[in-house]
Enzyme design. Structure first.
Site, PDB file in Angstrom:
ATOM      1  N   LYS A   1      30.486  61.645  51.561  1.00  0.00           N
ATOM      2  CA  LYS A   1      30.391  62.534  50.571  1.00  0.00           C
ATOM      3  C   LYS A   1      31.134  61.472  49.389  1.00  0.00           C
ATOM      4  O   LYS A   1      30.550  61.424  48.207  1.00  0.00           O
ATOM      5  CB  LYS A   1      31.254  63.564  50.491  1.00  0.00           C
ATOM      6  CG  LYS A   1      31.014  64.564  49.771  1.00  0.00           C
ATOM      7  CD  LYS A   1      31.668  65.848  50.162  1.00  0.00           C
ATOM      8  CE  LYS A   1      31.806  66.840  48.916  1.00  0.00           C
ATOM      9  NZ  LYS A   1      32.713  68.229  49.000  1.00  0.00           N
TER      10      LYS A   1
ATOM     11  N   GLU B   1      36.876  53.939  56.833  1.00  0.00           N
ATOM     12  CA  GLU B   1      36.256  53.458  57.903  1.00  0.00           C
ATOM     13  C   GLU B   1      34.720  53.521  57.654  1.00  0.00           C
ATOM     14  O   GLU B   1      34.126  52.384  58.101  1.00  0.00           O
ATOM     15  CB  GLU B   1      36.153  54.709  59.158  1.00  0.00           C
ATOM     16  CG  GLU B   1      37.747  55.260  59.457  1.00  0.00           C
ATOM     17  CD  GLU B   1      38.462  55.949  58.666  1.00  0.00           C
ATOM     18  OE1 GLU B   1      38.198  56.162  57.366  1.00  0.00           O
ATOM     19  OE2 GLU B   1      39.226  56.684  59.458  1.00  0.00           O
TER      20      GLU B   1
ATOM     21  N   GLY C   1      32.348  68.674  53.115  1.00  0.00           N
ATOM     22  CA  GLY C   1      31.901  67.851  54.282  1.00  0.00           C
ATOM     23  C   GLY C   1      31.760  68.142  55.700  1.00  0.00           C
ATOM     24  O   GLY C   1      30.469  68.088  56.119  1.00  0.00           O
TER      25      GLY C   1
ATOM     26  N   GLU D   1      40.031  71.696  60.682  1.00  0.00           N
ATOM     27  CA  GLU D   1      40.245  71.308  59.323  1.00  0.00           C
ATOM     28  C   GLU D   1      40.069  72.242  58.432  1.00  0.00           C
ATOM     29  O   GLU D   1      40.764  72.257  57.494  1.00  0.00           O
ATOM     30  CB  GLU D   1      39.039  70.263  59.031  1.00  0.00           C
ATOM     31  CG  GLU D   1      39.712  69.245  58.081  1.00  0.00           C
ATOM     32  CD  GLU D   1      38.600  68.037  57.846  1.00  0.00           C
ATOM     33  OE1 GLU D   1      37.610  68.225  57.199  1.00  0.00           O
ATOM     34  OE2 GLU D   1      39.048  67.086  57.877  1.00  0.00           O
TER      35      GLU D   1
ATOM     36  N   HIS E   1      34.998  71.242  86.953  1.00  0.00           N
ATOM     37  CA  HIS E   1      35.611  70.053  87.791  1.00  0.00           C
ATOM     38  C   HIS E   1      36.624  69.418  87.123  1.00  0.00           C
ATOM     39  O   HIS E   1      37.062  67.991  87.854  1.00  0.00           O
ATOM     40  CB  HIS E   1      34.457  69.048  88.543  1.00  0.00           C
ATOM     41  CG  HIS E   1      33.561  70.026  89.315  1.00  0.00           C
ATOM     42  ND1 HIS E   1      33.576  70.121  90.590  1.00  0.00           N
ATOM     43  CD2 HIS E   1      32.457  70.730  88.953  1.00  0.00           C
ATOM     44  CE1 HIS E   1      32.596  70.884  90.953  1.00  0.00           C
ATOM     45  NE2 HIS E   1      31.779  71.135  90.154  1.00  0.00           N
TER      46      HIS E   1
ATOM     47  N   LYS F   1      46.303  58.882  55.898  1.00  0.00           N
ATOM     48  CA  LYS F   1      45.493  57.865  55.154  1.00  0.00           C
ATOM     49  C   LYS F   1      46.269  56.790  54.212  1.00  0.00           C
ATOM     50  O   LYS F   1      45.975  55.892  54.124  1.00  0.00           O
ATOM     51  CB  LYS F   1      44.307  58.658  54.308  1.00  0.00           C
ATOM     52  CG  LYS F   1      43.149  59.032  55.094  1.00  0.00           C
ATOM     53  CD  LYS F   1      42.071  59.507  54.139  1.00  0.00           C
ATOM     54  CE  LYS F   1      40.998  60.590  54.527  1.00  0.00           C
ATOM     55  NZ  LYS F   1      40.381  61.448  53.415  1.00  0.00           N
TER      56      LYS F   1
HETATM   57  O1  F6P Z   1      39.388  62.807  55.973  1.00  0.00           O
HETATM   58  C1  F6P Z   1      38.769  63.960  56.174  1.00  0.00           C
HETATM   59  C2  F6P Z   1      37.470  64.012  55.346  1.00  0.00           C
HETATM   60  O2  F6P Z   1      37.535  63.921  54.332  1.00  0.00           O
HETATM   61  C3  F6P Z   1      36.408  65.092  55.933  1.00  0.00           C
HETATM   62  O3  F6P Z   1      36.764  66.398  55.338  1.00  0.00           O
HETATM   63  C4  F6P Z   1      35.106  64.697  55.662  1.00  0.00           C
HETATM   64  O4  F6P Z   1      34.108  65.080  56.534  1.00  0.00           O
HETATM   65  C5  F6P Z   1      35.521  63.131  56.222  1.00  0.00           C
HETATM   66  O5  F6P Z   1      36.864  62.913  55.843  1.00  0.00           O
HETATM   67  C6  F6P Z   1      34.576  62.122  55.667  1.00  0.00           C
HETATM   68  O6  F6P Z   1      34.328  62.106  54.254  1.00  0.00           O
HETATM   69  P1  F6P Z   1      33.183  61.436  53.567  1.00  0.00           P
HETATM   70  O7  F6P Z   1      31.724  62.085  53.705  1.00  0.00           O
HETATM   71  O8  F6P Z   1      33.658  61.508  51.892  1.00  0.00           O
HETATM   72  O9  F6P Z   1      33.132  60.074  53.942  1.00  0.00           O
END
Ligand code: F6P
Length: 535
Positions: A195, A201, A253, A339, A370, A499
């Site tokens: 988003k 990452e 998100g 969240e 199990h 973060k």
């Molecule tokens: O760090 C949490 C978050 O903002 C979530 O709410 C979101 O789903 C995820 O990171 C990924 O965010 P983006 O779609 O902006 O990469």
């Protein structure tokens, strides 16, 4: 806020759930049928008076008005000044919804049409990789940009007739390496789903994948698409505008599977099944908006959640899908629920003096049986369980497997409620020839206290439409619980601090120097790790 309910619970906590069935209306009164979905909440320690009190609470917090606010686009996400309109993504084209002066429904359907045209092009070979038709799709995203499409793609595997989908989310090089290892860059399509298009990452994995592809194909960008609401960022990354599927900031998100974030799902199952998935979500929206509370599955599921978590004090709840293709559902719900409702202040920023959302966890049945069911049956903590079970699987030739799945699901709920008394344990042991001291000693271990709560969601089969209903159901349950708790379920400030610290620590790690801001514990581990990786 929960005083009356807690008072009622204190008076009734020791009774047996089984005894509540003396009322022969209990199964009717404590279950809801919505078409072909059954939600049974009869096997929990709740009575009509408690339900009345819970409904009073929902009335006191003005649940109907708040629901209307969400569906109509009021900026209920107050800390980010945003509307919360993921439900608009699944409205039929004939609907209209004016938000901030604009009808948002045509835009939603324009995007869906663009997605469908692109998916058809890929699936029918008009859009090709630089070495031929697309065989594989990698969705690179994390959190809501990963979990929704991942759970849905796995859940709907029997409907896949498009390219094979893969999901990379973790920054750990193992994730991207293992995924890319089996793929041909010339026939792979990469979706960068973010988003914000700044998530560390995702961007690192996207760059690594671009390099991987660039070693083999001339123009790797041509095999990349972006899903984002940050168009400047996607342009800066070099993805051409016609390969970007955008969405509005009124889609959170973790609520975004219904729109472009669902592109990997649409590629896998095709636009028609994706439309069915949306229709399922919309079925649940209509039910949520129109059914009276006592016959409203999301409302009752939320009230049961409040009863267990805030009133009875059960800190966790387990979600156990007796449906192996829903293996990622607990992970998906961990983000959706924790969240959303893992907050410590109310809408005005005042600390709340009660616990907010519970810890959510789980695994598919029968595997969980199990592993951790020992604790659920005989541990000292009560874990309310939520079972999901379909009448039919997708392998008619292995029908007997599914019959065993059903039997196990029903057996667990029954065992949790009924338990086994000491005397029953003794009888069982006597029948096995155990006598004397051993009999008494072993009987204590073989006794089950029972009286442990579970609810069950049953449905005919895990189809695209049913999956849509189930996911929307959980979204609305989270919303109702959040309204009762008086918190903002749609922001996530709690993910920010870690973060930020990771950014400054990354400099220390890569520059081989102590961190300027980290505490002594962190410095100690940092220098230990450096010893074993001086590079
Ligand atoms: O760090 C949490 C978050 O903002 C979530 O709410 C979101 O789903 C995820 O990171 C990924 O965010 P983006 O779609 O902006 O990469």
């Amino acid at each position: 806020m929960f005083e009356d309910l807690v008072g009622h619970f204190e008076k009734t906590r020791d009774r047996r759930i089984l005894d509540l069935f003396a009322d022969d209306q209990r199964v009717n009164d404590f279950s809801i049928t919505l078409g072909d979905v059954l939600f049974d909440f009869s096997r929990i320690n709740i009575d009509p008076e408690a339900l009345d009190l819970l409904c009073d609470l929902a009335a006191k917090v003005d649940l109907n008005k708040k629901r209307q606010d969400m569906f109509s686009g009021v900026h209920i996400n107050r800390t980010e000044d945003r509307a919360v309109l993921h439900t608009a993504l699944r409205r039929p084209e004939t609907d209209s919804l004016i938000v901030d002066g604009i009808d948002v429904v045509p835009g939603v359907h324009d995007t869906l049409r663009r997605m469908a045209a692109f998916c058809d092009d890929v699936r029918e070979g008009r859009f090709q990789g630089q070495g031929g038709a697309i065989t594989d799709v990698i969705n690179i995203g994390i959190g809501g940009s990963d979990l929704g499409p991942d759970v849905a793609c796995q859940a709907l595997a029997p409907y896949h007739d498009g390219p094979k989908t893969h999901f990379v989310s973790n920054i750990d090089s193992a994730d991207i390496t293992e995924t890319l290892g089996g793929l041909n860059p010339e026939t792979t399509l990469v979706i960068v789903a973010s988003k914000s298009f700044t998530t560390f990452e995702t961007m690192l994995n996207a760059r690594t994948t671009m390099n991987w592809m660039g070693q083999v194909v001339e123009n790797p960008r041509a095999q990349f698409v972006a899903i984002s609401s940050a168009l400047e960022e996607t342009e800066a990354f070099g993805i051409s505008e016609d390969r970007v599927f955008g969405f509005e900031n009124w889609v959170g998100g973790r609520y975004s599977i219904w729109g472009p974030i669902g592109l990997s799902l649409m590629l896998a199952v095709g636009p028609d099944d994706f439309a069915e998935f949306l229709a399922g979500g919309h079925d649940m929206d209509r039910h949520f908006c129109t059914a009276e509370w006592r016959k409203n599955i999301p409302v009752m599921m939320a009230l049961v959640g409040i009863w267990h978590s805030q009133v009875c004090g059960h800190a966790t709840r387990a979600v156990i899908p007796y449906d192996n293709r829903m293996a990622r559902l607990p992970a998906y719900l961990q983000q959706l629920e924790m969240e959303s409702n893992g907050k410590r202040v109310d809408m005005d920023g005042n600390p709340v003096d009660y616990h907010t959302g519970p810890v959510v966890w789980g695994e598919p049945g029968t595997n969980g049986q199990h592993a951790f069911f020992q604790l659920i049956h005989q541990g000292t903590r009560i874990v309310p369980c939520e079972f999901l079970i379909a009448a039919r699987g997708h392998e008619p030739e292995l029908h007997h497997h599914h019959q065993a799945v059903i039997a196990n699901c029903l057996a667990q709920a029954e065992a949790l409620m009924k338990g086994r008394s000491r005397e029953q344990a003794r009888e069982m042991l006597r029948a096995q020839g155990v006598e004397g001291d051993a009999l008494e000693r072993l009987a204590r271990h073989r006794e089950f206290p029972g009286n442990r709560p579970s609810v069950t969601l049953a449905y005919p089969q895990l189809t695209p439409r049913m999956l849509g209903r189930i996911i929307a159901l959980y979204e609305h349950r989270v919303f109702v619980e959040g309204v009762i708790l008086g918190i903002n379920s749609f922001d996530q400030w709690g993910v920010e601090l870690g973060k930020e610290l990771a950014k400054s620590l990354l400099n220390a790690v890569s520059e081989h120097r102590p961190s300027r801001s980290a505490g002594p514990g962190t410095q100690n581990i940092l220098s230990f790790l450096r010893e074993f990786d001086p590079d």
